[in-house]
Design a protein around this motif. Structure first.
Motif, mmCIF file in Angstrom:
data_model
loop_
_atom_site.group_PDB
_atom_site.id
_atom_site.type_symbol
_atom_site.label_atom_id
_atom_site.label_comp_id
_atom_site.label_asym_id
_atom_site.label_seq_id
_atom_site.Cartn_x
_atom_site.Cartn_y
_atom_site.Cartn_z
ATOM 1 N N GLY A 43 0.821 -1.197 0.000
ATOM 2 C CA GLY A 43 0.000 0.000 0.000
ATOM 3 C C GLY A 43 0.861 1.255 0.000
ATOM 4 O O GLY A 43 1.948 1.280 -0.584
ATOM 5 N N GLY A 44 0.407 2.285 0.702
ATOM 6 C CA GLY A 44 1.144 3.549 0.724
ATOM 7 C C GLY A 44 2.525 3.435 1.332
ATOM 8 O O GLY A 44 3.458 4.130 0.927
ATOM 9 N N SER A 45 2.698 2.572 2.313
ATOM 10 C CA SER A 45 4.004 2.413 2.959
ATOM 11 C C SER A 45 5.029 1.773 2.021
ATOM 12 O O SER A 45 6.239 1.885 2.247
ATOM 13 C CB SER A 45 3.870 1.573 4.236
ATOM 14 O OG SER A 45 3.374 0.279 3.943
ATOM 15 N N GLY A 46 4.565 1.113 0.970
ATOM 16 C CA GLY A 46 5.476 0.491 0.018
ATOM 17 C C GLY A 46 6.351 1.505 -0.692
ATOM 18 O O GLY A 46 7.523 1.236 -0.979
ATOM 19 N N ILE A 47 5.779 2.680 -0.964
ATOM 20 C CA ILE A 47 6.551 3.736 -1.628
ATOM 21 C C ILE A 47 7.654 4.239 -0.710
ATOM 22 O O ILE A 47 8.761 4.559 -1.149
ATOM 23 C CB ILE A 47 5.629 4.894 -2.047
ATOM 24 C CG1 ILE A 47 4.500 4.382 -2.952
ATOM 25 C CG2 ILE A 47 6.429 5.965 -2.775
ATOM 26 C CD1 ILE A 47 4.985 3.724 -4.212
ATOM 27 N N ILE A 48 7.360 4.300 0.588
ATOM 28 C CA ILE A 48 8.372 4.724 1.560
ATOM 29 C C ILE A 48 9.503 3.705 1.636
ATOM 30 O O ILE A 48 10.691 4.065 1.627
ATOM 31 C CB ILE A 48 7.733 4.920 2.954
ATOM 32 C CG1 ILE A 48 6.679 6.012 2.904
ATOM 33 C CG2 ILE A 48 8.808 5.248 3.986
ATOM 34 C CD1 ILE A 48 5.927 6.205 4.206
ATOM 35 N N ILE A 49 9.134 2.419 1.694
ATOM 36 C CA ILE A 49 10.147 1.353 1.729
ATOM 37 C C ILE A 49 11.020 1.405 0.494
ATOM 38 O O ILE A 49 12.256 1.333 0.574
ATOM 39 C CB ILE A 49 9.473 -0.028 1.847
ATOM 40 C CG1 ILE A 49 8.752 -0.167 3.191
ATOM 41 C CG2 ILE A 49 10.494 -1.154 1.667
ATOM 42 C CD1 ILE A 49 7.930 -1.431 3.321
ATOM 43 N N LEU A 50 10.377 1.552 -0.659
ATOM 44 C CA LEU A 50 11.129 1.585 -1.923
ATOM 45 C C LEU A 50 12.018 2.817 -1.999
ATOM 46 O O LEU A 50 13.156 2.748 -2.484
ATOM 47 C CB LEU A 50 10.152 1.561 -3.104
ATOM 48 C CG LEU A 50 10.764 1.261 -4.475
ATOM 49 C CD1 LEU A 50 11.392 -0.127 -4.475
ATOM 50 C CD2 LEU A 50 9.717 1.363 -5.571
ATOM 51 N N GLY A 51 11.504 3.946 -1.503
ATOM 52 C CA GLY A 51 12.308 5.163 -1.495
ATOM 53 C C GLY A 51 13.565 5.005 -0.657
ATOM 54 O O GLY A 51 14.647 5.455 -1.042
ATOM 55 N N LEU A 52 13.450 4.339 0.490
ATOM 56 C CA LEU A 52 14.613 4.083 1.334
ATOM 57 C C LEU A 52 15.605 3.153 0.649
ATOM 58 O O LEU A 52 16.825 3.352 0.730
ATOM 59 C CB LEU A 52 14.159 3.473 2.672
ATOM 60 C CG LEU A 52 13.449 4.417 3.643
ATOM 61 C CD1 LEU A 52 12.898 3.636 4.826
ATOM 62 C CD2 LEU A 52 14.399 5.508 4.121
ATOM 63 N N ILE A 53 15.085 2.133 -0.028
ATOM 64 C CA ILE A 53 15.951 1.183 -0.737
ATOM 65 C C ILE A 53 16.782 1.908 -1.786
ATOM 66 O O ILE A 53 18.013 1.763 -1.849
ATOM 67 C CB ILE A 53 15.117 0.063 -1.390
ATOM 68 C CG1 ILE A 53 14.540 -0.871 -0.324
ATOM 69 C CG2 ILE A 53 15.967 -0.723 -2.391
ATOM 70 C CD1 ILE A 53 13.589 -1.917 -0.872
ATOM 71 N N PHE A 54 16.125 2.710 -2.603
ATOM 72 C CA PHE A 54 16.830 3.417 -3.673
ATOM 73 C C PHE A 54 17.797 4.454 -3.111
ATOM 74 O O PHE A 54 18.918 4.612 -3.606
ATOM 75 C CB PHE A 54 15.828 4.087 -4.614
ATOM 76 C CG PHE A 54 15.358 3.189 -5.716
ATOM 77 C CD1 PHE A 54 16.025 3.130 -6.925
ATOM 78 C CD2 PHE A 54 14.245 2.393 -5.544
ATOM 79 C CE1 PHE A 54 15.599 2.301 -7.947
ATOM 80 C CE2 PHE A 54 13.801 1.552 -6.548
ATOM 81 C CZ PHE A 54 14.485 1.503 -7.767
ATOM 82 N N THR A 55 17.380 5.157 -2.085
ATOM 83 C CA THR A 55 18.250 6.187 -1.506
ATOM 84 C C THR A 55 19.519 5.586 -0.921
ATOM 85 O O THR A 55 20.631 6.079 -1.173
ATOM 86 C CB THR A 55 17.494 6.974 -0.422
ATOM 87 O OG1 THR A 55 16.342 7.596 -0.998
ATOM 88 C CG2 THR A 55 18.394 8.044 0.186
ATOM 89 N N LEU A 56 19.385 4.515 -0.148
ATOM 90 C CA LEU A 56 20.548 3.878 0.462
ATOM 91 C C LEU A 56 21.472 3.281 -0.589
ATOM 92 O O LEU A 56 22.695 3.451 -0.529
ATOM 93 C CB LEU A 56 20.096 2.790 1.443
ATOM 94 C CG LEU A 56 19.456 3.272 2.749
ATOM 95 C CD1 LEU A 56 18.923 2.083 3.543
ATOM 96 C CD2 LEU A 56 20.461 4.054 3.580
ATOM 97 N N ALA A 57 20.882 2.563 -1.558
ATOM 98 C CA ALA A 57 21.702 1.918 -2.589
ATOM 99 C C ALA A 57 22.472 2.952 -3.402
ATOM 100 O O ALA A 57 23.678 2.802 -3.658
ATOM 101 C CB ALA A 57 20.816 1.074 -3.508
ATOM 102 N N CYS A 58 21.783 4.002 -3.799
ATOM 103 C CA CYS A 58 22.426 5.014 -4.638
ATOM 104 C C CYS A 58 23.470 5.813 -3.863
ATOM 105 O O CYS A 58 24.544 6.123 -4.394
ATOM 106 C CB CYS A 58 21.367 5.944 -5.219
ATOM 107 S SG CYS A 58 20.259 5.159 -6.412
#
Length: 444
Positions: A278-293
């Motif tokens: 749901g909405g929290s998925g975008i937050i999780i994905l945002g953290l994944i991309f931010t940390l990886a990058c």
């Protein structure tokens, strides 16, 4: 010499993984999974050869050859300088580093912006200013990267990806679809060529400097010890990459039903995360991309700065180079992700084959006693083809050149460089036989 514990060796591996695993590593496997559909594991087999096997091989080769410059010097000192600078600049401030900032913004911030300001360049500028400021700060102390990246940021990143994957298993999104495009005809070779886009085989040529400094910060001294632990770290990275790529490919393949019109892996992961959480998925994905990058950007700024401070003989300090690369990357990142990705494909298509054959020649070095004739002719034939082909696909668009290259085996599968490389090797090897015991360079 101090021996590393298994725990510290693992953390060195996590540090190296954090530098590898960035923008391309997140967006290409899901796209491969979705487009290849039921052939996902065939395509995945080709993908891991170029996206995992070659980078780890590069880590080993660079360690044994004592650096990228020494490896490229087998061709000639002039070539070594030019090729090394091109590699560092392409994977660094001109392409690799800006891509991390642009992608982190696109996936981590843009989904939360009001529609009224999405088209404005100001949010991207502010974000990249802060993002590269943090990357610059992290890169100022290379000796602390193991603690900051290896022990803190990377474990968090891996945990988040694992959570997304487990959720996709518990509540499956949908079945694998029908393969599209080249994935329906030759999925293995298409997967192999897609592995280029992660940039990891080229990046691996750069990261040796960072790992060496990290090992020295742990009081590991001696050339043999540094090589040994670098190789162990590379093997740890390889295992982690295979597992993470498999997870991301599965998520992409199973999400065809909700991402029919997705243009890239970022969109696929966004749709999948939203569906699963749901909405929290975008937050999780945002953290994944931010940390990886951020991890990758820090590693690239560090490795590029270390190299250019060395070749400038410290007339320009490491800190100054770090600032230059962080600032210039911020400027290039504001060009936008789509433009960066469109520019990256022809550049990688030109450089990747050259990097691969250079590594393969080093592996076969003893077969021809390191003869310069072999190195020079292999690189000459490969570079002429790869550069001309890349220019033809993006700038020249000549039917005559295309028709000529179509004759080459595997050209339509993105591997047309193989025959020119083999031809260069055969000619070089023949000359070596005629001039045996002359112009040889030992492999060690």
């Amino acid at each position: 010499m101090k021996e590393l514990s298994r725990r510290n060796t693992f953390f060195v591996g996590l540090l190296l993984f954090s530098m590898f695993f960035g923008a391309g590593n997140l967006i290409f496997p899901p796209f491969l999974g979705q487009v290849s559909g039921k052939y996902v594991w065939i395509a995945f087999g080709g993908f891991i050869i170029s996206a995992v096997g070659l980078p780890i091989l590069a880590v080993v080769i660079v360690s044994k050859s004592k650096g990228l410059y020494n490896l490229a010097s087998h061709v000639s000192p002039t070539f070594a300088i030019i090729f090394t600078i091109i590699i560092y600049l392409s994977i660094g401030p001109f392409l690799g580093i800006p891509r991390t900032g642009s992608l982190a913004f696109t996936m981590g911030v843009q989904p939360f912006l009001p529609k009224s300001i999405i088209s404005s360049p100001i949010p991207l500028f502010i974000y990249t200013l802060v993002y590269f400021g943090i990357a610059f700060w992290l890169s100022l102390t290379p000796s602390k990267l193991i603690n900051r990246l290896g022990k803190i940021l990377t474990p968090i990143l891996l945990l988040l990806i694992f959570i997304v994957f487990i959720k996709s298993l518990i509540t499956p999104i949908g079945p694998f679809g029908v393969p599209k495009g080249d994935y329906s005809s030759f999925p293995f070779f298409k997967g192999f060529s897609e592995g280029y886009l992660t940039m990891d085989a080229i990046a691996a040529l750069n990261f040796g400097i960072v790992i060496t400094y990290a090992l020295k910060s742990l009081e590991v001294t001696g050339e043999k010890a540094i090589i040994s632990y670098s190789i162990k770290a590379g093997l740890i990275v390889g295992a982690l990459l295979i597992v993470i790529y498999a997870m991301l490919s599965y998520v992409g393949a199973s999400s065809r039903i909700i991402s029919l019109n997705a243009q890239n892996g970022g969109e696929i992961l966004t749709n999948a995360a939203s569906h699963l959480f749901g909405g929290s998925g975008i937050i999780i994905l945002g953290l994944i991309f931010t940390l990886a990058c951020l991890n990758t950007a820090t590693g690239l700024i560090t490795s590029c700065s270390e190299y250019f401070s060395i070749i400038s003989k410290n007339k320009i300090s490491y800190r100054t180079w770090a600032f230059i690369f962080a600032f210039s990357s911020m400027l290039f990142a504001n060009v936008g992700l789509t433009n960066i990705l469109s520019f990256s494909v022809p550049v990688l298509n030109a450089i990747y084959p050259m990097a691969m054959v250079l590594m393969l020649c080093f592996l076969l070095n003893n077969l021809f006693s390191g003869s310069k004739y072999v190195y020079i002719l292999v690189m000459l034939f490969t570079s002429i083809f790869s550069i001309l082909d890349s220019l033809n696909q993006t700038v020249i668009h000549s039917k005559s050149i295309t028709n000529l290259f179509d004759i080459l085996p595997l050209y339509t599968k993105g591997l047309g460089w193989i025959v020119p490389s083999i031809l260069g090797f055969i000619i070089g090897y023949f000359i070596y036989l005629l001039t045996r015991n002359k112009d040889a360079i030992p492999s060690n």
